[in-house]
Design a protein around this motif. Structure first.
Motif, PDB file in Angstrom:
ATOM      1  N   ASP A 176       0.882  -1.165   0.000  1.00 41.36           N
ATOM      2  CA  ASP A 176       0.000   0.000   0.000  1.00 41.36           C
ATOM      3  C   ASP A 176       0.916   1.211   0.000  1.00 41.36           C
ATOM      4  O   ASP A 176       1.347   1.683  -1.035  1.00 41.36           O
ATOM      5  N   ARG A 177       1.267   1.669   1.147  1.00 40.25           N
ATOM      6  CA  ARG A 177       2.169   2.803   1.295  1.00 40.25           C
ATOM      7  C   ARG A 177       3.566   2.481   0.734  1.00 40.25           C
ATOM      8  O   ARG A 177       4.316   3.364   0.334  1.00 40.25           O
ATOM      9  N   GLU A 178       3.896   1.213   0.694  1.00 37.24           N
ATOM     10  CA  GLU A 178       5.197   0.777   0.210  1.00 37.24           C
ATOM     11  C   GLU A 178       5.431   1.195  -1.248  1.00 37.24           C
ATOM     12  O   GLU A 178       6.564   1.425  -1.657  1.00 37.24           O
ATOM     13  N   ILE A 179       4.352   1.314  -2.020  1.00 38.23           N
ATOM     14  CA  ILE A 179       4.468   1.738  -3.414  1.00 38.23           C
ATOM     15  C   ILE A 179       4.944   3.191  -3.478  1.00 38.23           C
ATOM     16  O   ILE A 179       5.820   3.534  -4.266  1.00 38.23           O
ATOM     17  N   VAL A 180       4.373   4.038  -2.622  1.00 40.34           N
ATOM     18  CA  VAL A 180       4.793   5.442  -2.570  1.00 40.34           C
ATOM     19  C   VAL A 180       6.235   5.534  -2.093  1.00 40.34           C
ATOM     20  O   VAL A 180       7.033   6.298  -2.642  1.00 40.34           O
ATOM     21  N   ASP A 181       6.591   4.766  -1.091  1.00 40.24           N
ATOM     22  CA  ASP A 181       7.960   4.782  -0.572  1.00 40.24           C
ATOM     23  C   ASP A 181       8.967   4.399  -1.661  1.00 40.24           C
ATOM     24  O   ASP A 181      10.026   5.015  -1.785  1.00 40.24           O
ATOM     25  N   GLU A 182       8.632   3.393  -2.462  1.00 33.48           N
ATOM     26  CA  GLU A 182       9.518   2.982  -3.549  1.00 33.48           C
ATOM     27  C   GLU A 182       9.608   4.070  -4.618  1.00 33.48           C
ATOM     28  O   GLU A 182      10.693   4.339  -5.142  1.00 33.48           O
ATOM     29  N   LEU A 183       8.495   4.730  -4.908  1.00 36.84           N
ATOM     30  CA  LEU A 183       8.502   5.828  -5.875  1.00 36.84           C
ATOM     31  C   LEU A 183       9.392   6.971  -5.393  1.00 36.84           C
ATOM     32  O   LEU A 183      10.156   7.542  -6.168  1.00 36.84           O
ATOM     33  N   LEU A 184       9.325   7.279  -4.104  1.00 40.84           N
ATOM     34  CA  LEU A 184      10.152   8.347  -3.543  1.00 40.84           C
ATOM     35  C   LEU A 184      11.639   7.996  -3.620  1.00 40.84           C
ATOM     36  O   LEU A 184      12.477   8.870  -3.828  1.00 40.84           O
ATOM     37  N   LYS A 185      11.973   6.711  -3.462  1.00 38.81           N
ATOM     38  CA  LYS A 185      13.366   6.285  -3.578  1.00 38.81           C
ATOM     39  C   LYS A 185      13.884   6.481  -4.999  1.00 38.81           C
ATOM     40  O   LYS A 185      15.043   6.822  -5.200  1.00 38.81           O
TER      41      LYS A 185
ATOM     42  N   THR B  57      12.773   8.620  -7.335  1.00 42.64           N
ATOM     43  CA  THR B  57      12.682   9.981  -7.869  1.00 42.64           C
ATOM     44  C   THR B  57      13.191  10.980  -6.844  1.00 42.64           C
ATOM     45  O   THR B  57      13.441  10.642  -5.699  1.00 42.64           O
ATOM     46  N   GLN B  58      13.291  12.213  -7.256  1.00 45.11           N
ATOM     47  CA  GLN B  58      13.697  13.290  -6.360  1.00 45.11           C
ATOM     48  C   GLN B  58      12.485  14.126  -5.942  1.00 45.11           C
ATOM     49  O   GLN B  58      12.638  15.267  -5.516  1.00 45.11           O
ATOM     50  N   LEU B  59      11.300  13.572  -6.059  1.00 45.79           N
ATOM     51  CA  LEU B  59      10.078  14.319  -5.754  1.00 45.79           C
ATOM     52  C   LEU B  59       9.812  14.344  -4.254  1.00 45.79           C
ATOM     53  O   LEU B  59      10.160  13.405  -3.532  1.00 45.79           O
ATOM     54  N   ALA B  60       9.158  15.409  -3.822  1.00 48.06           N
ATOM     55  CA  ALA B  60       8.791  15.538  -2.418  1.00 48.06           C
ATOM     56  C   ALA B  60       7.593  14.634  -2.117  1.00 48.06           C
ATOM     57  O   ALA B  60       6.690  14.474  -2.938  1.00 48.06           O
ATOM     58  N   GLU B  61       7.587  14.053  -0.937  1.00 46.75           N
ATOM     59  CA  GLU B  61       6.508  13.161  -0.526  1.00 46.75           C
ATOM     60  C   GLU B  61       5.157  13.865  -0.575  1.00 46.75           C
ATOM     61  O   GLU B  61       4.164  13.299  -1.042  1.00 46.75           O
ATOM     62  N   SER B  62       5.115  15.108  -0.108  1.00 49.89           N
ATOM     63  CA  SER B  62       3.852  15.842  -0.096  1.00 49.89           C
ATOM     64  C   SER B  62       3.303  16.030  -1.510  1.00 49.89           C
ATOM     65  O   SER B  62       2.096  15.944  -1.737  1.00 49.89           O
ATOM     66  N   TYR B  63       4.195  16.259  -2.482  1.00 45.04           N
ATOM     67  CA  TYR B  63       3.755  16.430  -3.870  1.00 45.04           C
ATOM     68  C   TYR B  63       3.192  15.125  -4.439  1.00 45.04           C
ATOM     69  O   TYR B  63       2.150  15.111  -5.076  1.00 45.04           O
ATOM     70  N   VAL B  64       3.870  14.020  -4.201  1.00 47.08           N
ATOM     71  CA  VAL B  64       3.410  12.724  -4.697  1.00 47.08           C
ATOM     72  C   VAL B  64       2.045  12.387  -4.103  1.00 47.08           C
ATOM     73  O   VAL B  64       1.134  11.947  -4.815  1.00 47.08           O
ATOM     74  N   LEU B  65       1.877  12.616  -2.815  1.00 42.44           N
ATOM     75  CA  LEU B  65       0.589  12.337  -2.181  1.00 42.44           C
ATOM     76  C   LEU B  65      -0.506  13.247  -2.727  1.00 42.44           C
ATOM     77  O   LEU B  65      -1.646  12.812  -2.905  1.00 42.44           O
ATOM     78  N   GLN B  66      -0.175  14.493  -3.012  1.00 44.20           N
ATOM     79  CA  GLN B  66      -1.147  15.423  -3.594  1.00 44.20           C
ATOM     80  C   GLN B  66      -1.574  14.944  -4.981  1.00 44.20           C
ATOM     81  O   GLN B  66      -2.758  14.982  -5.315  1.00 44.20           O
ATOM     82  N   VAL B  67      -0.635  14.497  -5.783  1.00 49.06           N
ATOM     83  CA  VAL B  67      -0.950  13.999  -7.123  1.00 49.06           C
ATOM     84  C   VAL B  67      -1.837  12.765  -7.035  1.00 49.06           C
ATOM     85  O   VAL B  67      -2.796  12.614  -7.794  1.00 49.06           O
ATOM     86  N   GLU B  68      -1.551  11.878  -6.086  1.00 44.97           N
ATOM     87  CA  GLU B  68      -2.366  10.677  -5.926  1.00 44.97           C
ATOM     88  C   GLU B  68      -3.804  10.995  -5.547  1.00 44.97           C
ATOM     89  O   GLU B  68      -4.714  10.285  -5.927  1.00 44.97           O
ATOM     90  N   GLU B  69      -3.997  12.039  -4.775  1.00 45.42           N
ATOM     91  CA  GLU B  69      -5.340  12.388  -4.307  1.00 45.42           C
ATOM     92  C   GLU B  69      -6.141  13.189  -5.319  1.00 45.42           C
ATOM     93  O   GLU B  69      -7.340  13.337  -5.187  1.00 45.42           O
TER      94      GLU B  69
ATOM     95  N   GLN C 148       2.939   6.638 -14.342  1.00 46.12           N
ATOM     96  CA  GLN C 148       3.660   5.612 -15.099  1.00 46.12           C
ATOM     97  C   GLN C 148       4.678   4.892 -14.213  1.00 46.12           C
ATOM     98  O   GLN C 148       4.831   3.674 -14.294  1.00 46.12           O
ATOM     99  N   GLN C 149       5.360   5.642 -13.363  1.00 50.22           N
ATOM    100  CA  GLN C 149       6.333   5.020 -12.469  1.00 50.22           C
ATOM    101  C   GLN C 149       5.640   4.138 -11.428  1.00 50.22           C
ATOM    102  O   GLN C 149       6.140   3.058 -11.109  1.00 50.22           O
ATOM    103  N   GLU C 150       4.500   4.600 -10.908  1.00 49.87           N
ATOM    104  CA  GLU C 150       3.743   3.758  -9.975  1.00 49.87           C
ATOM    105  C   GLU C 150       3.278   2.483 -10.665  1.00 49.87           C
ATOM    106  O   GLU C 150       3.304   1.408 -10.073  1.00 49.87           O
ATOM    107  N   ARG C 151       2.841   2.599 -11.915  1.00 51.97           N
ATOM    108  CA  ARG C 151       2.397   1.423 -12.672  1.00 51.97           C
ATOM    109  C   ARG C 151       3.537   0.415 -12.789  1.00 51.97           C
ATOM    110  O   ARG C 151       3.337  -0.784 -12.575  1.00 51.97           O
ATOM    111  N   GLU C 152       4.729   0.892 -13.094  1.00 54.54           N
ATOM    112  CA  GLU C 152       5.875  -0.005 -13.223  1.00 54.54           C
ATOM    113  C   GLU C 152       6.218  -0.665 -11.886  1.00 54.54           C
ATOM    114  O   GLU C 152       6.539  -1.849 -11.838  1.00 54.54           O
ATOM    115  N   ILE C 153       6.148   0.096 -10.815  1.00 54.70           N
ATOM    116  CA  ILE C 153       6.431  -0.457  -9.482  1.00 54.70           C
ATOM    117  C   ILE C 153       5.412  -1.537  -9.147  1.00 54.70           C
ATOM    118  O   ILE C 153       5.779  -2.614  -8.658  1.00 54.70           O
ATOM    119  N   ILE C 154       4.133  -1.283  -9.420  1.00 55.82           N
ATOM    120  CA  ILE C 154       3.084  -2.267  -9.132  1.00 55.82           C
ATOM    121  C   ILE C 154       3.333  -3.544  -9.929  1.00 55.82           C
ATOM    122  O   ILE C 154       3.221  -4.655  -9.391  1.00 55.82           O
TER     123      ILE C 154
END
Length: 148
Positions: free
Chosen positions: A32-41, A43-55, A86-92
């Protein structure tokens, strides 16, 4: 053949808890959250930005004409959002290839549809979801029923 279970859910319905318990019971990986954690590893994106995009809505409404010309600059925010998806899709896909698993949310049922996952959708009554949000969140205790 891999056992892949995807869980879609309504906010506050307890889908994450169901997924975690199911993964423990079946002795398979839980993501679940592990997908976001892997995406953050990756990329150089901020966690808050990734969560905002997901929502947010995946794609804003586009005009009928979407063709580009040499004089029009690219749509950086849209391209950045698409890159995150696209990166989340690849991680999944990578996680599903690795082992049997339960994946909560993030359109995993759609992304992995060719693999024929077992799909669950968790929902609850509005009163139950409100009560659950109040129980789980400290800031929800003083809110009216419409605020959570």
């Amino acid at each position: 053949m891999k056992r892949i279970i995807t869980i879609g859910r309504e906010f506050g319905s307890g889908g994450r808890e169901v997924g975690r318990r199911l993964a423990e019971k079946l002795n398979v990986a839980y993501y679940d959250r592990e997908i976001v954690d892997e995406l953050l590893k990756r990329t150089q994106l901020a966690e808050s930005y990734v969560l905002q995009v997901e929502e947010s809505r995946p794609l804003p409404l586009l005009p009928i004409r979407t063709a580009r010309t040499f004089g029009i600059p690219g749509n950086y925010p849209l391209e950045n959002r698409l890159s995150i998806y696209q990166q989340e899709r690849e991680i999944i896909r990578e996680l599903a290839e690795k082992s049997d698993c339960v994946i909560v949310g993030r359109c995993a049922d759609y992304i992995l549809q060719a693999w024929n996952p077992f799909r669950l959708f968790i929902y609850a009554s509005m009163s139950s979801k409100i009560a659950r949000c109040r129980e789980k969140g400290d800031d929800a205790a003083g809110m009216t029923d419409k605020e959570p």
